[in-house]
Design an enzyme around this catalytic site. Structure first.
Site, short mmCIF file in Angstrom:
data_model
loop_
_atom_site.label_atom_id
_atom_site.label_comp_id
_atom_site.label_asym_id
_atom_site.label_seq_id
_atom_site.Cartn_x
_atom_site.Cartn_y
_atom_site.Cartn_z
N GLY A 50 18.77 78.23 61.46
CA GLY A 50 19.69 77.82 60.65
C GLY A 50 20.78 77.35 61.65
N ASP A 106 24.40 80.43 60.19
CA ASP A 106 24.65 79.10 59.31
C ASP A 106 25.60 79.82 58.11
OD1 ASP A 106 22.64 80.71 58.31
OD2 ASP A 106 21.33 78.70 58.33
N ASP A 109 25.41 85.10 53.28
CA ASP A 109 25.08 85.25 51.41
C ASP A 109 24.90 86.62 51.21
OD1 ASP A 109 23.98 84.16 49.32
OD2 ASP A 109 21.86 84.39 49.92
N LYS A 137 29.09 82.58 51.24
CA LYS A 137 29.09 82.45 49.61
C LYS A 137 29.16 84.01 49.37
CE LYS A 137 24.73 80.15 48.94
NZ LYS A 137 23.23 80.25 48.44
N PHE A 158 22.61 76.98 45.88
CA PHE A 158 21.64 76.74 47.14
C PHE A 158 21.92 75.44 47.83
CE2 PHE A 158 17.79 76.07 49.32
CZ PHE A 158 17.75 77.43 50.31
N VAL A 159 22.01 75.78 48.96
CA VAL A 159 22.56 74.28 49.69
C VAL A 159 21.44 74.16 50.91
CG1 VAL A 159 25.09 74.38 49.25
CG2 VAL A 159 24.15 75.77 50.92
N ASP A 165 17.99 75.00 55.37
CA ASP A 165 16.48 74.39 54.92
C ASP A 165 16.17 74.93 53.44
OD1 ASP A 165 16.13 76.99 55.84
OD2 ASP A 165 14.08 76.52 55.52
N ARG A 171 17.01 70.15 57.14
CA ARG A 171 17.76 70.66 58.39
C ARG A 171 18.47 69.44 58.88
NH1 ARG A 171 16.68 76.23 59.21
NH2 ARG A 171 14.49 76.90 58.95
P1 IMP Z 1 21.65 86.97 53.80
O1 IMP Z 1 21.06 87.82 54.61
O2 IMP Z 1 21.21 87.12 52.38
O3 IMP Z 1 23.14 86.81 54.12
O4 IMP Z 1 21.33 85.30 54.20
C1 IMP Z 1 21.36 84.87 55.19
C2 IMP Z 1 20.41 83.74 55.65
O5 IMP Z 1 19.56 83.28 54.33
C3 IMP Z 1 20.99 82.55 56.15
O6 IMP Z 1 20.71 82.88 57.56
C4 IMP Z 1 20.17 81.66 55.71
O7 IMP Z 1 19.11 81.21 56.54
C5 IMP Z 1 19.52 81.91 54.29
N1 IMP Z 1 20.62 81.46 53.34
C6 IMP Z 1 21.19 81.77 52.41
N2 IMP Z 1 21.86 81.03 51.43
C7 IMP Z 1 20.97 79.82 51.95
C8 IMP Z 1 21.16 78.59 51.09
O8 IMP Z 1 21.97 78.21 50.28
N3 IMP Z 1 20.44 77.42 51.49
C9 IMP Z 1 19.64 77.91 52.72
N4 IMP Z 1 19.29 78.93 53.30
C10 IMP Z 1 20.34 80.08 52.95
MG MG Z 2 19.24 81.71 58.68
#
Ligand code: IMP
Ligand code: MG
Length: 190
Positions: A50, A106, A109, A137, A158-159, A165, A171
């Protein structure tokens, strides 16, 4: 009259961050990072796939001596939602003990990925560890985690694009956009 602007991609419902805004913000982030590290060397760890585009563009805004390594974390997402615990599937090759480390992803979340990776890195005894994400986010956080450098705070959508991706697609889009709901179904062949 100028010709109408070509749409970034027909599968996008809207463009959230244009490629021009990404470029401008990355230049500013380069300056913010230089203010913290001065002229010192630091080691960049990029979470792939990402963070590939973001890392490549951000590093070109920084003149400091940098070492670059990548780390791969298994996808634990069911296409658009986080399901479980992220797992490390490819680890570092550089020695980071006693080094200043900047970890790049990237998007922040739920926070689980960066929490896991920062815990792993801390065990390797870096001199310092900071984190940098293009998107945040904030409304979706499930663990207590904030990044040191943030490009854009975005709503809970969701982006895709600019490294992000959906089922490994999109991507390569130059901008970041919201996928049309009709496109948020897994393809027959991933
Ligand atoms: P987290 O562990 O939930 O903070 O998520 C991090 C990972 O989830 C990021 O490195 C992204 O690869 C993926 N991710 C989270 N939100 C999105 C989104 O809106 N679009 C695409 N990938 C996302
Ligand atoms: Mg990622």
């Amino acid at each position: 009259m100028p010709p109408p602007k070509a749409a970034v991609h027909p599968d996008l419902e809207s463009v959230l961050v244009s490629s021009a805004r990404i470029k401008r913000r990355i230049k500013e982030m380069g300056r913010e990072i230089k203010r913290v590290y001065g002229r010192d060397e630091f080691t960049v760890i990029s979470i792939i796939n990402g963070a590939i585009m973001f890392t490549a563009d951000l590093l070109r805004e920084i003149e400091n001596p940098v070492r670059l390594d990548c780390i791969r974390i298994s996808s634990y997402r069911n296409e658009t939602k986080s399901l479980g615990t992220p797992q490390l599937i490819h680890s570092l090759t550089l020695d980071i003990a006693g080094r200043d480390v900047l970890l790049i992803d990237d998007i922040l979340d739920t926070g689980k990925t960066l929490l896991l990776v920062t815990e792993l890195i801390r065990k390797l005894k870096p001199a310092s560890l900071r984190t940098c994400v293009l998107l945040d986010k904030k409304g979706r956080r499930e663990v207590n985690f904030e990044a040191d450098f943030v490009g854009f705070k975005i709503p809970d959508k969701f982006v895709v694009g600019y490294g992000l991706d959906f089922a490994e697609r999109y991507r390569n889009l130059p901008a970041i956009g919201v996928l049309k709901p009709a496109r948020q179904n897994p393809p027959a062949r991933a």
